[in-house]
Write a protein that holds these residues in place. Structure first.
Motif, short mmCIF file in Angstrom:
data_model
loop_
_atom_site.label_atom_id
_atom_site.label_comp_id
_atom_site.label_asym_id
_atom_site.label_seq_id
_atom_site.Cartn_x
_atom_site.Cartn_y
_atom_site.Cartn_z
N THR A 1 0.84 -1.18 0.00
CA THR A 1 0.00 0.00 0.00
C THR A 1 0.88 1.24 0.00
N LEU B 1 -3.08 4.13 -1.97
CA LEU B 1 -3.20 3.50 -3.28
C LEU B 1 -2.63 2.10 -3.20
N GLU B 2 -3.10 1.25 -4.07
CA GLU B 2 -2.50 -0.09 -4.16
C GLU B 2 -1.30 0.01 -5.10
N LYS C 1 -1.64 -1.72 -8.36
CA LYS C 1 -2.68 -1.24 -9.27
C LYS C 1 -2.90 0.26 -9.07
N PRO C 2 -1.92 1.06 -9.41
CA PRO C 2 -2.06 2.50 -9.18
C PRO C 2 -3.04 3.17 -10.13
#
Lengths: 169, 112
Positions: B17, B33-34, B37-38
């Motif tokens: 994260t 944000l991940e 997978k931004p």
């Protein structure tokens, strides 16, 4: 794209401690770790005797000493649980900034104590308070300014969670 | 009030994260944000607008890299670079066009 854990507290379940600074007082209660942003605001309004729907801004002091506005993403809770904090410290403002990017009315006077004078005579600044692991509450200094006189009224509920009000006047 | 330190060396194991700290005027907002997978820059651009409640304000987004240099985020490439370098926090700042009353303040990145 945003983290999916942002909506609710991403804790281990159960309850967490909430310490809210409001109008010179410090209000402490327990909070469901699965709470949502809307529920949090409801709880805070109730604690502060504000009617539901009253404009509200909640801020928490992060590890860099900056007051961050709590948003629906509930990042404050995620980080608090990640650090295994024993409580979340919020500053409550009964209003919203006049315009985006501006501080809340009365916010300048909220953060009275600088880190430089912290621990001088039993005072705790926001930076140190943010890093406080909660141990020793309420023994930890809660005075926010040298000119304030603290009166302490406290109690412990059946779960051993401290609930109480610190009246500053 | 802010306490800043130069960014230190990153660790070999990155947090999945990414913590984002966004500054707009006197307001700080944080979201996450991940890292894997931004999303695209176009999607990311709307996040600071959303959290700061400035949907109709054109902003220039920048961030502080590991050296403390403030660099722009204006396309997918530099956006993904900023996310990948975050360990696990990166600050973003908003500049708005001259003539508006708010302005951007530059701050150093700090290792979380």
């Amino acid at each position: 794209m945003p983290s999916r854990t942002g909506r609710k507290m991403d804790g281990s379940g159960g309850h967490g401690r909430l310490k809210a600074h409001y109008s010179g007082d410090i209000l402490i209660t327990s909070l469901d770790s699965a709470t949502t942003f809307d529920k949090l605001c409801e709880e805070v309004r109730e604690m502060c005797h504000l009617h539901q729907g009253h404009p509200l801004t909640l801020k928490w002091v992060d590890s860099e000493g900056d007051p961050c506005t709590v948003s629906s993403q509930m990042e404050a809770f995620r980080l608090s649980c990640q650090r295994k904090d024993e409580g979340l410290i919020l500053h409550v403002f009964p209003g919203i900034p006049e315009e985006p990017g501006m501080p809340c009315p009365g916010e300048d006077s909220e953060y009275r104590l600088s880190h430089d004078v912290c621990h001088g005579d039993g005072l705790t600044c926001l930076l140190c308070e943010a890093g406080n692991d909660g141990a020793g509450w309420p023994e930890a200094s809660v005075l926010l300014a040298k000119s304030l006189k603290a009166e302490w009224a406290a109690g412990v509920d059946s779960c051993g969670v401290f609930t109480g009000v610190l009246a500053l006047g | 009030m802010s306490r800043r330190h130069p960014h230190g060396a990153g660790s070999g194991c990155l947090d999945p994260t990414v913590a984002v700290k966004s500054t707009f005027g006197a307001e700080f907002r944080r979201f996450s944000l991940e890292r894997s997978k931004p999303g695209k820059f176009k999607e990311f651009y709307g996040l600071p607008q959303h959290v700061h409640k400035i949907p109709n304000v054109d902003i220039l987004v920048s961030y502080a890299d590991i050296h403390g240099d403030v660099l722009p985020i204006n396309n997918d490439a530099n956006y993904h670079k900023a996310v990948s370098a975050a360990n696990p926090l990166f600050h973003i700042y908003k500049l708005i066009p001259f003539g508006h009353h708010l302005c951007c303040e530059s701050q150093f990145h700090r290792l979380w």
